[in-house]
Design an enzyme around this catalytic site. Sequence first.
Site, PDB file in Angstrom:
ATOM      1  N   TYR A 150      44.762  44.371  28.358  1.00 54.25           N
ATOM      2  CA  TYR A 150      44.200  43.016  28.318  1.00 54.25           C
ATOM      3  C   TYR A 150      43.138  42.897  27.224  1.00 54.25           C
ATOM      4  CZ  TYR A 150      42.172  38.641  30.070  1.00 54.25           C
ATOM      5  OH  TYR A 150      41.710  37.349  30.196  1.00 54.25           O
ATOM      6  N   LYS A 154      43.923  40.803  23.780  1.00 52.71           N
ATOM      7  CA  LYS A 154      43.167  39.594  23.425  1.00 52.71           C
ATOM      8  C   LYS A 154      42.445  39.758  22.096  1.00 52.71           C
ATOM      9  CE  LYS A 154      43.746  36.739  26.990  1.00 52.71           C
ATOM     10  NZ  LYS A 154      44.224  35.342  26.871  1.00 52.71           N
ATOM     11  N   ARG A 191      39.655  39.243  41.996  1.00 51.18           N
ATOM     12  CA  ARG A 191      38.354  38.901  41.410  1.00 51.18           C
ATOM     13  C   ARG A 191      37.308  38.766  42.517  1.00 51.18           C
ATOM     14  NH1 ARG A 191      39.785  34.644  36.542  1.00 51.18           N
ATOM     15  NH2 ARG A 191      42.011  35.049  36.518  1.00 51.18           N
ATOM     16  N   GLN A 214      25.985  45.703  39.459  1.00 55.56           N
ATOM     17  CA  GLN A 214      26.519  45.173  38.214  1.00 55.56           C
ATOM     18  C   GLN A 214      26.430  43.642  38.231  1.00 55.56           C
ATOM     19  OE1 GLN A 214      28.134  46.758  40.637  1.00 55.56           O
ATOM     20  NE2 GLN A 214      30.366  46.627  40.469  1.00 55.56           N
TER      21      GLN A 214
END
Length: 322
Positions: A150, A154, A191, A214
């Site tokens: 990914y 991109k 997600r 995080q």
Amino acid sequence: MKKNIVPKRILITGGAGFLGSHLCERLLEQGHEVLCVDNYFTGRRRNVAHLLDDPRFELMRHDVTFPLYVEVDEIYNLACPASPIHYQHDPVQTTKTSVHGAINMLGLAKRTGAKILQASTSEVYGDPEIHPQREEYWGNVNPIGPRACYDEGKRCAETLFFDYHRQHRLRIKVARIFNTYGPRMQPDDGRVVSNFILQALRGEPITLHGDGSQSRSFCYVDDLIDGLIRLMESGSDVTGPINLGNPVEFTVRELAEQVIEMTGSSSPLVNHPRPDDDPSQRRPDISRASDLLGWTPSVQLAHGLRRTIDYFSALIGEGASP
């Protein structure tokens, strides 16, 4: 005073997905014709089913790794699975979607003279060594890791866009999209927003990767769509890349605690190991979007979460499958 809109025929690849379906709605509301293209790998027909009776809306099943021959004025290239669970399911196809898809859509734009926007991603910054991330930052990406299909796909798509711009004078726009959430997210996308909401609504333990320290910045979908359209409508000198996201930063643990409070859930927090190459922090510097587009997000996290929780509550009530 309402701005006069010149109707255009607009192609949206990945148009039945989370972002694409909201973009289809907004462009139809503005009076445009919309051609929605999707292969339904992560997109869902139900996301655009309410648009099918609109005579200005057309839905086409197509994979962007193959050429597409249509006549359009603008192209939003959103096609690509965007969550780790989905893009790691078939990493080779993910890279093909980013790279071959970009080549095919750029070829279409070259033939038709269409303006074209690439939905890039904050993942081009990898696990960043500077914070917040500015567009000038080249990133810290592992090119051979499990997320590289990914991230690097991109990054290569951005390269192709700027090479077509320099070599063929294509009118391009590149948006780097940060974490976005809202109704029509896939329940199984892995997600944090969708995971936490569904776990809380079902009374399941809420899984934190690592200790939850995080950080992420969460942009509500309505704000993001506004940014994409503003970028597409900007002057020819504005090519991007431009960060689009909410600069307000939260830890993952703070998000989980807010979801528990808003759902009234008794779900406990449990810690799991962090995935490989999981970024430790992510927050956009949106100075460029603010200066060039007059864009800043306006939906507060609590308001956006409420709408998203209501969406998933209804989905569970309907017994809808992912």
